[in-house]
Design a protein around this motif. Sequence first.
Motif, short mmCIF file in Angstrom:
data_model
loop_
_atom_site.label_atom_id
_atom_site.label_comp_id
_atom_site.label_asym_id
_atom_site.label_seq_id
_atom_site.Cartn_x
_atom_site.Cartn_y
_atom_site.Cartn_z
N CYS A 114 0.59 -1.09 -0.12
CA CYS A 114 0.11 0.15 0.20
C CYS A 114 0.78 1.37 -0.01
O CYS A 114 0.38 2.34 -0.35
CB CYS A 114 -1.17 0.10 1.36
SG CYS A 114 -2.24 -1.17 1.17
N THR A 128 -3.86 2.37 3.51
CA THR A 128 -3.24 1.31 4.42
C THR A 128 -4.23 1.44 5.72
O THR A 128 -4.37 0.50 6.28
CB THR A 128 -1.73 1.54 4.72
OG1 THR A 128 -1.05 1.68 3.54
CG2 THR A 128 -1.30 0.40 5.64
N LYS A 159 -6.41 2.21 -4.91
CA LYS A 159 -6.47 0.95 -5.59
C LYS A 159 -6.32 0.55 -6.90
O LYS A 159 -6.06 -0.27 -7.38
CB LYS A 159 -7.70 0.47 -4.74
CG LYS A 159 -7.90 0.08 -3.43
CD LYS A 159 -8.95 -0.50 -2.66
CE LYS A 159 -10.20 0.06 -2.81
NZ LYS A 159 -11.15 -0.87 -2.10
#
Length: 414
Positions: A114, A128, A159
């Motif tokens: 992340c 995260t 993402k």
Amino acid sequence: MTGSPVEEAITRTHREEWARVVASLARRFGDLDLAEEAAADAWVAAVERWPRDGIPPNPGGWLTTTATRRAIDRLRRELKRDAKQEAASLLVDDSPLAPTGPVQDDRLRLLFTCCHPALALEARVALTLRLIGGLTVAEIARAFLVQETTMAQRITRAKAKIKAAHIPYRVPSETDVRARLAGVLAVVFLIFNEGYLATYGDEPLRADLSDEAIRFGRLLHALLPDDGEVTGLLALMLLTDARRAARVDDGGELVTLGEQERARWDAALIREGHVLVRECVDAVAAGGAPPGRYQLLAAINAVHTQARSASATDWGQVVTLYDRLVALDPSPIVRLNRAVAVAERYGAARGLAEVDEVAAALVGYHALHATRADLLRRLGREGEARAAYDRALALTDNPAEQAYLARRRADLVG
């Protein structure tokens, strides 16, 4: 969440197991969206089935197994060709992955994924906090002082970028660890801060988040024992968490540092934190890099925790340390915290003048108004203090903090 034993078990298990389940699915399937969605499906299943069937003997294992099956079901629905269908079915293989780098914990693997440099720092931290910390989008938005819709978009874009850039979920190399460390430390510290004083929900403190952040800090320190900022962050969290038992009174009201019963502080955590601060000081004295943000914050907390009483605090040293911190990070929040130390060292009037210099940048930050209210009260400007308390109360949802601010406002005699 409160209610039946089953409801409490589901809430507790979510806090304890969310990161493990998501990280396990991310390792297995290599898809963050799939991991998060399947984990969420598993908790929905728990809400539906546990009240009827009872709490399983191993709730975390039950959730991981259920989430894995839900992920495979999703893949089978999405993949149409026989070859891909067969490949998806092979994903149930539980054989352990061979270690290929320095990070062996699933959650730390996900943490470094992340925090990939291809993402902006704020996106790394937000993503995260969602996937590892299990915080809601609303909680993360409050930590960043932004709107919830803005934060939701930020997480979605992060993402999507990981997927589009084909950033793998894998054990990071030594080079990866160093490149992503600043973002990882920021993530850990924000998770700790949400536990230290929750911005959302009915609980004033979220020990689960603080404990998780400290666990990450210990793992990072074991991984990078010679990194001063890693050591500093762990020291900072330990010295701060040592005061946990004294931070809220029996009536549920926040207790400020100056009013805390120091006998209730955790002496073992304080000793451990001081040892780590001394390691940082010795490393700098031996010719190492100058102390960074976390080392300076740890040193400030070391000054507080070595004082036998609030009146014995060396505020001159605290101001000096904040001067060095402002030189590194002249953000409004750092300057606000320095102003509090200035008020203790040089008087409320001087502190208030410095608070007002950053007021425009922190107009939506409750701590600004709480600080102004206290200094105005000390200066006898009670009408202005009352208005500042009102503004602070309107900007915080933490029940312990609300109780404290309401009492201080009620104590005004005007």
